[in-house]
Design an enzyme around this catalytic site. Structure first.
Site, PDB file in Angstrom:
ATOM      1  N   TYR A  74      15.632  30.451   3.986  1.00 48.83           N
ATOM      2  CA  TYR A  74      14.517  31.120   4.660  1.00 48.83           C
ATOM      3  C   TYR A  74      14.836  31.396   6.125  1.00 48.83           C
ATOM      4  O   TYR A  74      15.307  30.512   6.828  1.00 48.83           O
ATOM      5  CB  TYR A  74      13.248  30.276   4.578  1.00 48.83           C
ATOM      6  CG  TYR A  74      12.635  30.263   3.213  1.00 48.83           C
ATOM      7  CD1 TYR A  74      12.077  31.422   2.672  1.00 48.83           C
ATOM      8  CD2 TYR A  74      12.601  29.100   2.461  1.00 48.83           C
ATOM      9  CE1 TYR A  74      11.510  31.421   1.403  1.00 48.83           C
ATOM     10  CE2 TYR A  74      12.035  29.074   1.196  1.00 48.83           C
ATOM     11  CZ  TYR A  74      11.492  30.242   0.675  1.00 48.83           C
ATOM     12  OH  TYR A  74      10.938  30.222  -0.571  1.00 48.83           O
ATOM     13  N   LYS A 115       0.837  -1.209   0.000  1.00 39.41           N
ATOM     14  CA  LYS A 115       0.000   0.000   0.000  1.00 39.41           C
ATOM     15  C   LYS A 115       0.874   1.262   0.000  1.00 39.41           C
ATOM     16  O   LYS A 115       2.052   1.201   0.373  1.00 39.41           O
ATOM     17  CB  LYS A 115      -0.941  -0.023   1.200  1.00 39.41           C
ATOM     18  CG  LYS A 115      -0.233   0.046   2.518  1.00 39.41           C
ATOM     19  CD  LYS A 115      -1.180  -0.266   3.677  1.00 39.41           C
ATOM     20  CE  LYS A 115      -0.424  -0.135   4.985  1.00 39.41           C
ATOM     21  NZ  LYS A 115      -1.085  -0.787   6.099  1.00 39.41           N
TER      22      LYS A 115
END
Ligand code: PLP
Length: 341
Positions: free
Chosen positions: A249, A33
């Protein structure tokens, strides 16, 4: 371009250990999955097939369709609308009301809620459910449950096991009364398999261990699993940073001396989760420091190599992010190219 390398011999090593613990390859259903836990659905399916694994578990029919030629049995955990069916698909019944919605002759695995209270029918509904599956002309090919605490040293694992054992006896007797084949019974994920030295179920659903990880090793002897995924990134640009200049940043890294740095082509937009103010805690596999915050599509390292391995094991990262290995791995975007080595 950033890429994921998949180590085939480590994968086969893990599958070998799991098969040995389970008793045979035939008892392993590899859990694929979420893009095979971020490793690449197609690549992992092909390798598992080459190793000789014949069963797989996926989340939905979309995933199942992509790999339907590679396995004899594919267990689909979630029913979706507009399902297309293939003879080797086995659909999970998570709720009584789903039984009437499935087309005639579908193979179904009935999920029992033995204590996790997430999905599955109440044990009290077992007889009604099996009769309903029978009268709706579905093939009952499996009955299963899931442990809520397979990785915890407590009684929980054992009482769920006891409930499931009881379910098994009842189900066998109901099937005999109806004169239908006895289905497969399964409850184990990776941890449950390695906790149990006398594994006697028909199959186990193995995700994490196949990818090289396990929680709480002390519970499960010392199993030498090997992670198979490494994440690589390429340099986009480089520069010399002067003493006192800051990076990225917020300028959260400030150079203490002149230094050569490189900017690399991966960020949280690719699924390498954002490391913010704690950037000094992350060091690449070869010891390069992360400088400043991770951006959406790039990050900066105190290095100028053309290509760098960010990690080949997520244990340290999972500590930095205070999360589980599963989340670090499944965050990796399917668009990152994969190479098998
Ligand atoms: C994800 C999942 C597994 C696999 O668990 P691991 O801990 O990764 O081995 C097994 N069964 C079900 C129902 C699952 O959803």
């Amino acid at each position: 371009m950033a890429k994921i390398l998949l180590n085939k011999s480590n994968f086969f090593h893990n599958l070998e250990l799991c098969s040995k613990q389970a008793g045979s390859k035939d008892k392993i259903a590899i859990v694929l999955k979420d893009n095979a836990y971020g490793h690449g659905l197609k690549e992992i399916s092909q390798l598992a097939n080459e190793f000789g694994i014949r069963k797989a578990v996926v989340q939905d029919v979309e995933e199942a369709n992509k790999i339907k030629n590679l396995f004899d049995e594919i267990l689909i955990l979630k029913v979706s609308q507009n399902m297309t069916y293939s003879h080797n698909f086995h659909i999970t019944v998570n709720d009584m009301c789903e039984i009437k919605q499935l087309p005639i002759n579908s193979n179904v695995h009935l999920k029992i809620d033995t204590g996790m209270h997430r999905n599955g029918i109440d044990p009290k509904e077992l007889e009604v459910a099996i009769h309903s599956i029978y009268s709706n002309n579905l093939n009952l090919t499996g009955i299963f449950t899931h442990h809520r605490s397979a990785d915890t040293l407590s009684s929980e694992f054992f009482w769920q096991k006891a409930i499931f054992k009881d379910i098994k006896l009842k189900a066998i007797s109901i099937c005999e009364q109806l004169n239908i084949d006895v289905p497969n019974f399964h409850s184990a994920n990776s941890n449950a398999l390695f906790r149990d030295n006398n594994f006697d179920e028909d199959l186990c659903r193995i995700g994490l261990a196949a990818y090289g990880y396990m929680y709480k090793f002390d519970l499960c002897k010392n199993i030498a699993l090997k992670p198979i995924l490494s994440l690589w990134t390429q340099k986009m640009s480089s520069r010399t940073l002067k003493n006192n200049q800051a990076i990225g940043y917020g300028g959260s890294y400030i150079a203490k001396e002149d230094m050569e740095i490189g900017t690399y082509d991966i960020g949280y937009g690719d699924g390498f989760l954002r490391v913010g103010e704690h950037h000094d805690k992350f060091i690449t596999k070869d010891g390069f420091k992360l400088l400043g915050r991770v951006s959406m599509d790039n990050l900066t390292l105190d290095c100028q190599d053309d290509e760098v391995c960010l990690f080949d094991d997520v244990k340290e990262l999972s500590k930095i992010h205070n999360t589980i290995y599963y989340e670090i791995l499944t965050s990796l975007k399917p668009s990152i190219p994969k190479e098998i080595v």
